[in-house]
Write an enzyme that holds these catalytic residues in place. Structure first.
Site, mmCIF file in Angstrom:
data_model
loop_
_atom_site.group_PDB
_atom_site.id
_atom_site.type_symbol
_atom_site.label_atom_id
_atom_site.label_comp_id
_atom_site.label_asym_id
_atom_site.label_seq_id
_atom_site.Cartn_x
_atom_site.Cartn_y
_atom_site.Cartn_z
ATOM 1 N NE ARG A 60 23.001 -1.655 -29.253
ATOM 2 C CZ ARG A 60 23.448 -1.729 -27.918
ATOM 3 N NH1 ARG A 60 24.007 -2.399 -27.772
ATOM 4 N NH2 ARG A 60 24.393 -0.492 -27.397
ATOM 5 C CE1 TYR B 102 30.161 -14.395 -31.844
ATOM 6 C CE2 TYR B 102 29.799 -15.515 -34.209
ATOM 7 C CZ TYR B 102 29.396 -14.624 -32.911
ATOM 8 O OH TYR B 102 28.003 -14.488 -32.923
ATOM 9 C CB SER C 56 26.510 -18.229 -33.593
ATOM 10 O OG SER C 56 26.975 -18.080 -35.272
ATOM 11 N N GLY D 214 22.979 -8.648 -23.247
ATOM 12 C CA GLY D 214 23.068 -8.636 -24.084
ATOM 13 C C GLY D 214 21.313 -8.257 -24.394
ATOM 14 C CB ALA D 215 18.140 -8.182 -23.630
ATOM 15 C CG ASP E 70 32.306 -6.663 -16.961
ATOM 16 O OD1 ASP E 70 32.275 -7.678 -18.093
ATOM 17 O OD2 ASP E 70 33.156 -6.176 -16.941
ATOM 18 C CB VAL E 71 27.620 -10.933 -18.493
ATOM 19 C CG1 VAL E 71 26.232 -10.944 -18.883
ATOM 20 C CG2 VAL E 71 28.693 -11.168 -20.232
ATOM 21 C CB THR F 12 36.865 -20.609 -29.679
ATOM 22 O OG1 THR F 12 37.859 -20.968 -31.068
ATOM 23 C CG2 THR F 12 37.293 -21.787 -28.827
ATOM 24 C CB ALA F 13 33.175 -17.297 -27.984
ATOM 25 C CE LYS F 14 28.003 -16.360 -30.392
ATOM 26 N NZ LYS F 14 27.027 -15.886 -29.518
#
Length: 253
Positions: free
Chosen positions: A16, A154, A142, A13-14, A63-64, A156-158
């Site tokens: 930006r 979001y 986050s 995700g680099a 695509d990760v 939950t993912a973090k």
């Protein structure tokens, strides 16, 4: 063990924001940097910027969430730049919605990019790290991991990234690999601007309201997170592993 001047860092995700700032900082620290992003053109711009500044970088579109693409890109990085010994899992997206409106696609896409992506990259990169007997993995979590209205997916993912961090620290420590997470608070990025848009207010209004609650009295910049990542991947951080560092301008609840 690889020598510092030969070490390669992979940052996802680099193209930006935080990822680009981390890539630039690690290049300034002397790492060769693989700039990974779904937006290969954006990744190329960051890699070119690093090159103009005297660093060494390569851009890779990926695509990760795609298992085979991730396996392939890590080997491409190893062939082109050298075996990766640092991985910063930063790739992420938002698909904000209140629970009663949140779709399965919005849930799956966010968890896939953040969690599946970090798992796939970590699994692929650790092979090179264990072979070298040295490695660093940093996952970008986050403060939303503590819960945030309209961000069930979001958050939950973090939170999941924090569990992944602690588990990988236990599994990989014996191989000379540390694994830590950074949990940024309010950072001025395209993602936070999108949040303001979702709320129907200007970014300036949104930022001013948030900053009033931050003890240091300012919003964070991507470079704030890059400085912390720089420390966590350094030799000096070798006894720090399995930790979640909240970078939020003050204590968090």
């Amino acid at each position: 063990m690889s020598t510092p001047d030969a070490r390669i860092a992979v940052v996802t995700g680099a193209a930006r924001g935080i990822g680009a700032a981390v890539a630039r900082r690690l290049a300034a620290d002397g790492f060769g940097v693989a700039v990974l992003d779904l937006d290969e053109r954006g990744a190329g711009a960051v890699a070119s910027e690093i090159g103009r500044a005297g660093g060494r970088a390569g851009a890779f579109g990926v695509d990760v969430t795609d298992e085979h693409a991730v396996e392939e890109v890590v080997e491409r990085v190893a062939d082109r730049l050298g075996p990766p010994s640092v991985l910063v899992n930063n790739a992420g997206i938002t698909r904000d919605n209140l629970l009663f409106k949140l779709t399965v696609d919005e849930w799956d896409s966010v968890l896939d990019v953040h969690l599946r992506g970090a798992f796939l990259l970590s699994r692929a990169a650790q092979r090179h790290m264990t072979a070298a007997g040295w490695g660093r993995i940093v996952n970008i979590s986050s403060t939303a991991a503590l819960g945030n209205r309209g961000q069930a997916n979001y958050s939950t993912a973090k939170a999941g990234l924090q569990g992944l961090t602690k588990t990988l620290a236990i599994e990989l420590g014996r191989f000379g690999i540390t694994v830590n997470a950074i949990a940024p608070g309010f950072i001025q990025t395209d993602m936070t601007r999108a949040t303001a848009e979702r709320l129907g207010i200007s970014f300036e209004e949104f930022a001013n309201a948030v900053v009033k609650k931050i003890p240091v009295g300012r919003a964070g910049d991507p470079e704030d997170i890059a400085h912390l990542a720089s420390f966590l991947v350094s030799e000096g951080a070798g006894y720090i592993s399995g930790q979640v560092v909240y970078a939020a301008g003050g204590p968090v609840d």
